[in-house]
Design a protein around this motif. Sequence first.
Motif, PDB file in Angstrom:
ATOM      1  N   UNK A  78       0.697  -1.272   0.116  1.00  0.00           N
ATOM      2  CA  UNK A  78      -0.119  -0.084  -0.094  1.00  0.00           C
ATOM      3  C   UNK A  78       0.901   1.295  -0.122  1.00  0.00           C
ATOM      4  N   UNK A  79       1.986   1.327   0.792  1.00  0.00           N
ATOM      5  CA  UNK A  79       2.668   2.409   0.875  1.00  0.00           C
ATOM      6  C   UNK A  79       3.326   2.725  -0.579  1.00  0.00           C
ATOM      7  N   UNK A  80       3.891   1.546  -1.331  1.00  0.00           N
ATOM      8  CA  UNK A  80       4.615   2.104  -2.599  1.00  0.00           C
ATOM      9  C   UNK A  80       3.328   2.379  -3.687  1.00  0.00           C
ATOM     10  N   UNK A  81       2.157   1.543  -3.416  1.00  0.00           N
ATOM     11  CA  UNK A  81       0.967   2.212  -4.228  1.00  0.00           C
ATOM     12  C   UNK A  81       0.643   3.520  -4.382  1.00  0.00           C
ATOM     13  N   UNK A  82       0.957   4.008  -2.916  1.00  0.00           N
ATOM     14  CA  UNK A  82       0.513   5.533  -2.875  1.00  0.00           C
ATOM     15  C   UNK A  82       1.505   6.513  -3.342  1.00  0.00           C
ATOM     16  N   UNK A  83       2.612   6.094  -3.400  1.00  0.00           N
ATOM     17  CA  UNK A  83       3.844   7.123  -3.736  1.00  0.00           C
ATOM     18  C   UNK A  83       3.717   7.631  -5.029  1.00  0.00           C
ATOM     19  N   UNK A  84       3.298   7.017  -6.204  1.00  0.00           N
ATOM     20  CA  UNK A  84       3.030   7.581  -7.486  1.00  0.00           C
ATOM     21  C   UNK A  84       1.958   8.793  -7.291  1.00  0.00           C
ATOM     22  N   UNK A  85       1.017   8.655  -6.857  1.00  0.00           N
ATOM     23  CA  UNK A  85       0.206   9.747  -7.076  1.00  0.00           C
ATOM     24  C   UNK A  85       0.547  10.877  -6.122  1.00  0.00           C
ATOM     25  N   UNK A  86       1.161  10.738  -5.077  1.00  0.00           N
ATOM     26  CA  UNK A  86       1.702  11.679  -4.077  1.00  0.00           C
ATOM     27  C   UNK A  86       2.991  12.329  -4.956  1.00  0.00           C
ATOM     28  N   UNK A  87       3.670  11.590  -5.656  1.00  0.00           N
ATOM     29  CA  UNK A  87       4.792  12.265  -6.315  1.00  0.00           C
ATOM     30  C   UNK A  87       4.374  13.195  -7.696  1.00  0.00           C
ATOM     31  N   UNK A  88       3.329  12.840  -8.444  1.00  0.00           N
ATOM     32  CA  UNK A  88       2.818  13.273  -9.603  1.00  0.00           C
ATOM     33  C   UNK A  88       1.845  14.591  -9.276  1.00  0.00           C
ATOM     34  N   UNK A  89       1.260  14.636  -8.128  1.00  0.00           N
ATOM     35  CA  UNK A  89       0.535  15.964  -7.614  1.00  0.00           C
ATOM     36  C   UNK A  89       1.236  16.700  -6.684  1.00  0.00           C
ATOM     37  N   UNK A  90       2.687  16.628  -6.440  1.00  0.00           N
ATOM     38  CA  UNK A  90       3.427  17.329  -5.547  1.00  0.00           C
ATOM     39  C   UNK A  90       2.752  17.241  -4.056  1.00  0.00           C
ATOM     40  N   UNK A  91       2.313  16.023  -3.838  1.00  0.00           N
ATOM     41  CA  UNK A  91       1.734  16.023  -2.437  1.00  0.00           C
ATOM     42  C   UNK A  91       2.586  15.516  -1.325  1.00  0.00           C
ATOM     43  N   UNK A  92       3.823  15.757  -1.553  1.00  0.00           N
ATOM     44  CA  UNK A  92       4.777  15.343  -0.353  1.00  0.00           C
ATOM     45  C   UNK A  92       4.926  16.876   0.598  1.00  0.00           C
ATOM     46  N   UNK A  93       4.997  16.316   1.466  1.00  0.00           N
ATOM     47  CA  UNK A  93       5.220  17.423   2.589  1.00  0.00           C
ATOM     48  C   UNK A  93       6.418  18.458   2.496  1.00  0.00           C
ATOM     49  N   UNK A  94       6.168  19.452   2.597  1.00  0.00           N
ATOM     50  CA  UNK A  94       7.582  20.419   2.339  1.00  0.00           C
ATOM     51  C   UNK A  94       7.269  21.542   3.379  1.00  0.00           C
ATOM     52  N   UNK A  95       8.485  22.105   3.545  1.00  0.00           N
ATOM     53  CA  UNK A  95       8.517  23.178   4.479  1.00  0.00           C
ATOM     54  C   UNK A  95       9.109  24.262   3.882  1.00  0.00           C
ATOM     55  N   UNK A  96       8.295  25.324   3.536  1.00  0.00           N
ATOM     56  CA  UNK A  96       8.806  26.395   2.631  1.00  0.00           C
ATOM     57  C   UNK A  96       9.109  27.745   3.196  1.00  0.00           C
ATOM     58  N   UNK A 101      10.866  32.783   0.181  1.00  0.00           N
ATOM     59  CA  UNK A 101      11.475  33.905  -0.046  1.00  0.00           C
ATOM     60  C   UNK A 101      12.521  33.792  -1.194  1.00  0.00           C
ATOM     61  N   UNK A 102      12.545  32.840  -1.773  1.00  0.00           N
ATOM     62  CA  UNK A 102      13.517  32.535  -2.912  1.00  0.00           C
ATOM     63  C   UNK A 102      12.767  32.988  -4.243  1.00  0.00           C
ATOM     64  N   UNK A 103      13.459  33.375  -5.172  1.00  0.00           N
ATOM     65  CA  UNK A 103      12.626  33.412  -6.668  1.00  0.00           C
ATOM     66  C   UNK A 103      12.202  32.252  -7.212  1.00  0.00           C
ATOM     67  N   UNK A 104      11.350  32.348  -8.219  1.00  0.00           N
ATOM     68  CA  UNK A 104      10.781  31.279  -8.897  1.00  0.00           C
ATOM     69  C   UNK A 104      11.763  30.272  -9.565  1.00  0.00           C
ATOM     70  N   UNK A 105      12.763  31.062 -10.131  1.00  0.00           N
ATOM     71  CA  UNK A 105      13.728  30.020 -10.806  1.00  0.00           C
ATOM     72  C   UNK A 105      14.640  29.275  -9.832  1.00  0.00           C
ATOM     73  N   UNK A 106      14.852  29.909  -8.769  1.00  0.00           N
ATOM     74  CA  UNK A 106      15.522  29.045  -7.664  1.00  0.00           C
ATOM     75  C   UNK A 106      14.710  27.841  -7.084  1.00  0.00           C
TER      76      UNK A 106
END
Length: 194
Positions: A78-96, A101-106
């Motif tokens: 199940x874990x591996x089955x959910x990774x592709x959707x999370x990956x393609x939808x940029x659903x991974x957790x991120x701390x921004x 504060x950085x530019x779009x290019x960076x």
Amino acid sequence: MHKIMMSLARFMAVLGGIALSALILLTCISIAGRLLNGFFHKDFMQGLLPEFSNWMIEIGVGPVNGDFELVESGVAFAIFAFIPLCQITAGHASVDIFTSTLSARVNRFLRMVTETVFAAVLILIAVKLYDGMASKMRYGETSFLLQFPTWWAYAASLFGAVVSAIVGVYVAAVRIYEFSTGRIVIVDGMEADA
């Protein structure tokens, strides 16, 4: 290409959801069986309805044999089955906090590097799962209670890992394209604010 990858990711997520739902149901049945088995063994039930209690015990009311082996194997898939959707939808957790504060290019550069490294890690995981599966097949290892070949669980996880790696490589290629051209293909939270 994006529609194909999205369809593949959604298909895997549905398979993972079915597997996870079945595991939840299995766990609930096993817990209920364990509770009922204990209830039918109690002095109260043995004194009140001994024939019924013994009959319920004899027909097998109790925990599902090997439930933890099935859950262990199924959750890995199940874990591996959910990774592709999370990956393609940029659903991974991120701390921004820093990157906002950085530019779009960076930010595109950072996403490109992150996705490329993540794709490489997914490929490495798939290769190592294959090695593990081959080893389990070679030695004929089986699970303790159910005695099913452990390579079956590895094969299910390997299927999910290979699809994850394929989608991961696609997303990395998209991020390289986005960085090179400045055109956004996969929208995530950073582009929504821009």
